[in-house]
Enzyme design. Sequence first.
Site, PDB file in Angstrom:
ATOM      1  N   HIS A   9      -2.695  -2.130   2.853  1.00  0.00           N
ATOM      2  CA  HIS A   9      -1.443  -2.417   2.334  1.00  0.00           C
ATOM      3  C   HIS A   9      -1.065  -1.215   1.405  1.00  0.00           C
ATOM      4  CE1 HIS A   9      -3.013  -6.757   2.175  1.00  0.00           C
ATOM      5  NE2 HIS A   9      -2.164  -6.469   3.303  1.00  0.00           N
ATOM      6  N   GLY A  10       0.444  -0.805   1.456  1.00  0.00           N
ATOM      7  CA  GLY A  10       0.660   0.514   1.202  1.00  0.00           C
ATOM      8  C   GLY A  10       0.435   0.922  -0.547  1.00  0.00           C
ATOM      9  N   GLU A  30     -11.875  -7.410  -1.952  1.00  0.00           N
ATOM     10  CA  GLU A  30     -11.084  -6.779  -3.086  1.00  0.00           C
ATOM     11  C   GLU A  30     -11.888  -6.170  -3.877  1.00  0.00           C
ATOM     12  OE1 GLU A  30      -7.830  -7.480  -3.056  1.00  0.00           O
ATOM     13  OE2 GLU A  30      -7.729  -8.961  -1.344  1.00  0.00           O
TER      14      GLU A  30
END
Length: 450
Positions: free
Chosen positions: A124-125, A266
């Site tokens: 994800h950017g 995460e």
Amino acid sequence: MKELIFSRIFLSLILLSSFSPAIARGGELTSLSSGLRNISYAGSTRRLFQENQSQSSVDKAHGYMTNADLEKAIMEFARRCSNISRIYSIGKSVNGVPLWVIEISDKPGKEEAEPAFKFIGNVHGDEPVGRELLILLANWICDNQMKDPLFSPLNDDEDMRQPETRAIMNWLKEIHFTASASLHGGALVANYPWDGTPDRKSHYFSCPDDETFRFMASTYSRSHYNMSLSTEFQGGITNGASWYPIYGGMQDWNYIYAGCFELTLEISDNKWPDAKELPIIWEYNRMSMLNLVASLVKTGVHGRIFSSDSGRPLPGFIMIKGINYTVKAGRAFADYHRMLAPEGKYQVVATVPGYKLKTTSIWLGAEATTVDFILDPEVTPGDGKLLKSICDCNNEREARRVLAGFFWGPHLEIYFVLAVILAFLCILLQRRIKSNLSRSRQITKRSIVV
């Protein structure tokens, strides 16, 4: 050169030309414009530092590598560590930025009968910590290879997929990874399949290898500085669907279609932690990343499948009784690498079309076990024509006479010599197969031939 315990590590660094808004967890294998919703993470937010600093969108990226900086770092790594690495691109992003891969191996670029692991960062950017950690991991391996103790429902519309998604999916068709992890930010937890549920409600939904995935996730969490101490996620791990369900995620796709056990990691509550926190985040995650990769060869069952008549490798299938999941052996060497939770009894089944299946029971302790299978070809009806024609004779005495005439005729000496030669060749072949097997066992000392 001393053999790497990791055997082969593929670090995929996904470079995006701009930082995108937050999108859902898991690296969805769908178009980013196909209606995916933003998801906010529930629960209290943790920080590495106590001070709560507000950051504008302009200075968030201060101290992080730009795409140009990252590409320069990759090329510098390639120059410095060329003896254990290979750099290549698997395609380009939606903005035309190369999708770089760092391959680390004792024999870079060469296919071997060894398991493979991949890390994917910056899926994800707006979660850039992952790619920063992967560069640090690659350089750490290069610096420590000789001295560290460790070296001892989916979217099927091709046109709706982003180019990054298509590039990774095509890459996985070329290289069979045994296990994988993608690095994300926004929470501190090790997430495992399934990510979705049939009723689309949030509750625990286990995959066939739930116990193994829990072991993998716990390996990462317990090696982390504080992930396992989470008050939000017990033990610092979570079933994806129990946390919140998503569909079309890369984690589930890997398990279903690529035969790869993938975790979603995460690694930072804050998607954009201050750049000065990056060295601390690296230290907090370093042993977790190394131990996760090392578990690939330190646990589970590994081996190869051979034919008993020729000794050639057979690219067949491995199943574990009671677990509804099949692992494919490699095409070139017929090697398989089956992730399993330790401290359990398993029945391992090897199958190849046209060959008789074989089953063996193993007790998997704290270390990996090697089980090599030698399969016998199925006997086709045509192979027994002579015997069948004899047995079908109406007269039993006539049958015995035909047999006696066949074996005790004028060519008895020739038949006897041929039988001795064939028996001798068979013994030599069996010894050669076992010799090859013994030379090929490099994963663990504990080996079984079935």
